[in-house]
Motif scaffolding. Structure first.
Motif, PDB file in Angstrom:
ATOM      1  N   ALA A 189       0.829  -1.202   0.000  1.00  0.00           N
ATOM      2  CA  ALA A 189       0.000   0.000   0.000  1.00  0.00           C
ATOM      3  C   ALA A 189       0.865   1.253   0.000  1.00  0.00           C
ATOM      4  O   ALA A 189       0.562   2.239  -0.693  1.00  0.00           O
ATOM      5  CB  ALA A 189      -0.929  -0.004   1.218  1.00  0.00           C
ATOM      6  N   LEU A 190       1.959   1.240   0.764  1.00  0.00           N
ATOM      7  CA  LEU A 190       2.880   2.375   0.759  1.00  0.00           C
ATOM      8  C   LEU A 190       3.479   2.561  -0.626  1.00  0.00           C
ATOM      9  O   LEU A 190       3.660   3.696  -1.101  1.00  0.00           O
ATOM     10  CB  LEU A 190       3.981   2.156   1.785  1.00  0.00           C
ATOM     11  N   ASP A 191       3.788   1.456  -1.305  1.00  0.00           N
ATOM     12  CA  ASP A 191       4.278   1.549  -2.682  1.00  0.00           C
ATOM     13  C   ASP A 191       3.223   2.152  -3.596  1.00  0.00           C
ATOM     14  O   ASP A 191       3.525   2.956  -4.476  1.00  0.00           O
ATOM     15  CB  ASP A 191       4.673   0.170  -3.207  1.00  0.00           C
ATOM     16  N   ALA A 192       1.956   1.760  -3.378  1.00  0.00           N
ATOM     17  CA  ALA A 192       0.869   2.302  -4.205  1.00  0.00           C
ATOM     18  C   ALA A 192       0.749   3.808  -4.021  1.00  0.00           C
ATOM     19  O   ALA A 192       0.438   4.542  -4.961  1.00  0.00           O
ATOM     20  CB  ALA A 192      -0.446   1.606  -3.852  1.00  0.00           C
ATOM     21  N   MET A 193       0.977   4.284  -2.790  1.00  0.00           N
ATOM     22  CA  MET A 193       0.954   5.738  -2.543  1.00  0.00           C
ATOM     23  C   MET A 193       2.010   6.446  -3.380  1.00  0.00           C
ATOM     24  O   MET A 193       1.786   7.533  -3.902  1.00  0.00           O
ATOM     25  CB  MET A 193       1.233   6.020  -1.070  1.00  0.00           C
ATOM     26  N   GLN A 241      -0.863   9.054  -8.268  1.00  0.00           N
ATOM     27  CA  GLN A 241      -1.229  10.377  -7.781  1.00  0.00           C
ATOM     28  C   GLN A 241      -2.414  10.315  -6.831  1.00  0.00           C
ATOM     29  O   GLN A 241      -2.484  11.057  -5.847  1.00  0.00           O
ATOM     30  CB  GLN A 241      -1.558  11.292  -8.976  1.00  0.00           C
ATOM     31  N   SER A 242      -3.347   9.431  -7.108  1.00  0.00           N
ATOM     32  CA  SER A 242      -4.503   9.248  -6.237  1.00  0.00           C
ATOM     33  C   SER A 242      -4.778   7.756  -6.091  1.00  0.00           C
ATOM     34  O   SER A 242      -4.569   6.991  -7.022  1.00  0.00           O
ATOM     35  CB  SER A 242      -5.742   9.958  -6.798  1.00  0.00           C
ATOM     36  N   LEU A 278      -3.660   4.146  10.341  1.00  0.00           N
ATOM     37  CA  LEU A 278      -2.205   4.144  10.467  1.00  0.00           C
ATOM     38  C   LEU A 278      -1.553   4.549   9.149  1.00  0.00           C
ATOM     39  O   LEU A 278      -0.623   5.362   9.117  1.00  0.00           O
ATOM     40  CB  LEU A 278      -1.737   2.752  10.881  1.00  0.00           C
ATOM     41  N   LEU A 279      -2.051   4.003   8.047  1.00  0.00           N
ATOM     42  CA  LEU A 279      -1.500   4.344   6.736  1.00  0.00           C
ATOM     43  C   LEU A 279      -1.813   5.783   6.357  1.00  0.00           C
ATOM     44  O   LEU A 279      -0.993   6.452   5.721  1.00  0.00           O
ATOM     45  CB  LEU A 279      -2.053   3.378   5.682  1.00  0.00           C
ATOM     46  N   ALA A 280      -2.995   6.274   6.741  1.00  0.00           N
ATOM     47  CA  ALA A 280      -3.332   7.672   6.457  1.00  0.00           C
ATOM     48  C   ALA A 280      -2.366   8.612   7.182  1.00  0.00           C
ATOM     49  O   ALA A 280      -1.900   9.608   6.610  1.00  0.00           O
ATOM     50  CB  ALA A 280      -4.775   7.959   6.881  1.00  0.00           C
ATOM     51  N   LEU A 281      -2.052   8.311   8.434  1.00  0.00           N
ATOM     52  CA  LEU A 281      -1.082   9.107   9.186  1.00  0.00           C
ATOM     53  C   LEU A 281       0.295   9.050   8.530  1.00  0.00           C
ATOM     54  O   LEU A 281       0.981  10.070   8.393  1.00  0.00           O
ATOM     55  CB  LEU A 281      -0.989   8.602  10.623  1.00  0.00           C
ATOM     56  N   GLU A 282       0.714   7.855   8.130  1.00  0.00           N
ATOM     57  CA  GLU A 282       2.019   7.708   7.496  1.00  0.00           C
ATOM     58  C   GLU A 282       2.058   8.462   6.171  1.00  0.00           C
ATOM     59  O   GLU A 282       3.066   9.092   5.831  1.00  0.00           O
ATOM     60  CB  GLU A 282       2.317   6.224   7.272  1.00  0.00           C
ATOM     61  N   ALA A 283       0.951   8.420   5.417  1.00  0.00           N
ATOM     62  CA  ALA A 283       0.888   9.159   4.155  1.00  0.00           C
ATOM     63  C   ALA A 283       1.054  10.654   4.397  1.00  0.00           C
ATOM     64  O   ALA A 283       1.774  11.349   3.667  1.00  0.00           O
ATOM     65  CB  ALA A 283      -0.443   8.876   3.463  1.00  0.00           C
ATOM     66  N   ALA A 284       0.393  11.168   5.436  1.00  0.00           N
ATOM     67  CA  ALA A 284       0.501  12.591   5.754  1.00  0.00           C
ATOM     68  C   ALA A 284       1.938  12.956   6.113  1.00  0.00           C
ATOM     69  O   ALA A 284       2.468  13.984   5.659  1.00  0.00           O
ATOM     70  CB  ALA A 284      -0.449  12.947   6.893  1.00  0.00           C
ATOM     71  N   ARG A 285       2.589  12.128   6.922  1.00  0.00           N
ATOM     72  CA  ARG A 285       3.969  12.417   7.311  1.00  0.00           C
ATOM     73  C   ARG A 285       4.882  12.460   6.086  1.00  0.00           C
ATOM     74  O   ARG A 285       5.781  13.295   5.978  1.00  0.00           O
ATOM     75  CB  ARG A 285       4.468  11.357   8.299  1.00  0.00           C
ATOM     76  N   ARG A 286       4.664  11.545   5.160  1.00  0.00           N
ATOM     77  CA  ARG A 286       5.526  11.492   3.975  1.00  0.00           C
ATOM     78  C   ARG A 286       5.317  12.705   3.079  1.00  0.00           C
ATOM     79  O   ARG A 286       6.274  13.234   2.518  1.00  0.00           O
ATOM     80  CB  ARG A 286       5.264  10.192   3.217  1.00  0.00           C
ATOM     81  N   GLU A 287       4.080  13.143   2.952  1.00  0.00           N
ATOM     82  CA  GLU A 287       3.825  14.345   2.151  1.00  0.00           C
ATOM     83  C   GLU A 287       4.475  15.565   2.804  1.00  0.00           C
ATOM     84  O   GLU A 287       5.045  16.417   2.115  1.00  0.00           O
ATOM     85  CB  GLU A 287       2.318  14.563   2.008  1.00  0.00           C
TER      86      GLU A 287
END
Length: 566
Positions: A228-232, A236-237, A250-259
């Motif tokens: 899933a992290l790879d898919a992010m 683009q979406s 958890l993944l939503a939080l990680e996505a925010a941190r990476r952005e």
């Protein structure tokens, strides 16, 4: 460019590591390389644990472990290294790199990776000094193992290729004909090696207790979450779907941190008020707006909640005013948009707001959505998912199936009682042999004695009161809210999404607690006659428990559930 894992350098990384990372991320000639940064080594050959600054996995070249040193001066005299102001040591950067390499090599062999044709190499990169001219030849390292500031400035990828070539030549001189016929790893093997190594170092931070009282526990991602992290990173979406407990928040939080680490500004949006408060505690950054959609729209428009708090205001008036404000802006305010609990926010008016919030809109912007379309869409009439497909027809979808939250027996109970199909099949956590417990009551009977019985049973198992949450499909009329039991009244407090009060048991409605979890959950007032959409509400309530689950259920409802007469 090389695939860097994680796709950002962590806060606090040494400046030299950041420089190397940046150079690797900018090069366009290394598409098939995989680079692991800050690789934790749980079983180090010398220490209880260790770390490799970089591990470069390059198809048809080998695996290179790099120790990075950012010091502006160093000395090596009489076998002792002095790096900057550090104390003298015999364990210099080359030995650190070598030990990390042998630790990784040992781990991969144990995991049945055939390394016979894969060069395993190590090197040291002195990013602030001209080490290649300063370090004199010695039998403790080879010249091909030295990279320096000139390499970093002029041709970092060329320097890495030089290191690979020197290492392979060294192996050829040591083992005659080593590289005859070519070396590995093949691309597929490189991917497998990265997958085997990265679960040992990449993790996300969640504010939740998993059988402990720590608020910030590190929970390792499972393989499908890595995908899933790879898919992010690759799209683009993306719409991430999966049942409760699959790690979406958890993944939503990680996505925010990476952005945020990429220097972008954005919004992390959810539906549930308590979850919004929890997220705001977990991630604080001035570049990120965090909270429920409604709270963010109130801040955007400056509107006040009217007396009566009518549904029309939330569903129509507030989004319409937000659209007016957004249309007056020169450009959308967010570089990225991350939406958790999206299943509860799929209406035409809300999607119109999302369209104007993010640069590029829904079809061209950086938009990541996380939702549960199994039974958790308790506010949805069933058309939301189809509406989303209409508005974003080209958005890829990634499904999560592993239950990362609940113990298996809780998950199987959810399958049975909520009619989840196909239901949970895979669990990250091991079974501990404890079954969920049902306590039956007669309709109209005070449930306080059963609630207290459940609490006392949990206390006997050494659960702290702060680890227990009492949930109900009812709000004001729940047993937790109306109990006359003196002791229960003294310890029960309504959950507010903030800091948990010591010596208190939180209670909330199931609807209010969506998106959250607790080590021990007691679900009361389970009476089908009083609860519309019973299976979906039951599903949400039961899946909040990570370790222990009690249900206080009306006897007729219990018989119907056990007998399948729904």
């Amino acid at each position: 460019m090389a695939r860097l894992i994680p796709p950002f350098f962590p806060e606090g990384a040494a400046p030299g590591e950041q420089s190397v990372y940046r150079k690797l991320s900018e090069d366009e000639t290394t598409d098939d390389w995989i680079v692991l940064h800050s690789l934790n080594i749980a079983k180090h050959v010398r220490n209880p644990e260790g770390e490799a600054d970089f591990v470069v996995i390059a198809p048809n070249l080998g695996i290179l472990v790099i120790e990075v040193k950012s010091h502006e001066y160093f000395t090596f005299r009489d076998g002792l290294w002095v790096l900057g102001k550090q104390k003298p040591t015999t364990r210099g950067p080359f030995k650190q790199a070598s030990e990390a390499m042998y630790s990784i090599q040992k781990d991969l062999r144990k995991k049945k990776i055939d390394l016979r044709s894969i060069p395993m190499l190590s090197a040291a990169w002195f990013t602030a000094t001209r080490a290649r001219t300063m370090l004199r030849p010695t039998n403790e390292w080879s010249d091909w193992q030295v990279l320096d500031s000139e390499d970093l400035k002029n041709d970092p990828i060329g320097a890495l290729r030089r290191t690979f070539a020197g290492g392979i030549a060294h192996l050829d001189a040591t083992f005659n004909g080593y590289s005859y016929g070519g070396v590995g790893p093949a691309k597929a093997t490189a991917e497998r090696i990265a997958m085997l190594l990265r679960p040992n170092f990449e993790f996300g931070v969640v504010a939740a207790d998993v059988r402990s009282t720590r608020e910030d526990q590190l929970v390792h991602f499972v393989e499908e979450q890595f995908l899933a992290l790879d898919a992010m990173a690759d799209n683009q979406s993306v719409l991430f779907t999966g049942p409760a407990g699959a790690g979406k928040t958890l993944l939503a939080l990680e996505a925010a941190r990476r952005e945020l680490t990429l220097g972008r500004r954005g919004r992390l949006i959810c539906f549930n008020k308590l979850l919004g408060r929890r997220l705001a505690i977990d991630i604080k950054d001035p570049a990120l707006s965090v909270g429920t959609l409604h709270s963010q729209l109130l801040a955007l428009t400056g509107l006040k909640v009217p007396a009566g708090n009518s549904q029309l205001f939330w569903s129509t008036e507030l989004p319409e005013r937000a659209i007016e404000v957004l249309l007056e802006l020169d450009e959308p305010p967010a570089d990225f948009l991350i939406i958790d609990e999206v299943q509860d926010l799929l209406t035409e008016s809300y999607l119109d707001v999302f369209e104007l919030l993010v640069k590029g809109g829904l079809t061209g912007g950086r938009v990541l959505m996380f939702g549960d379309f199994e039974r958790q869409a308790i506010y949805d009439d069933g058309r939301g998912h189809e509406l989303l497909k209409t508005r974003m027809p080209s958005m890829p979808s990634h499904r999560l199936t592993m239950n990362c939250r609940n113990l298996p027996r809780i998950g199987f109970s959810v399958n049975f009682f909520s009619g989840l199909t196909p239901g949970y099949q895979k669990f990250r956590r091991d079974d501990d042999g404890a079954n969920p417990v049902l306590l039956k009551y007669v309709r109209g009977q005070d449930q306080s004695a059963l609630l207290r019985q459940a609490v006392e049973a949990l206390r006997n198992e050494s659960f702290d009161l702060t680890e227990i949450v009492v949930l109900s499909p009812l709000a004001d009329g729940s047993v937790a809210n109306t109990t006359t039991d003196f002791w229960l009244k003294s310890v029960l407090v309504q959950a507010d999404g903030g800091t948990i009060k010591k010596g208190k048991i939180r209670y909330a409605s199931i609807h209010a607690f969506k998106g959250l979890e607790a080590p021990a959950v007691i679900v009361t007032d389970l009476d089908r006659l009083n609860v519309p959409n019973f299976e979906s509400v039951l599903y949400v309530g039961l899946t909040r428990a990570t370790d222990r689950l009690y249900g206080v259920i009306e006897e007729g409802t219990g018989r119907a559930e056990m007998g399948g007469n729904r």
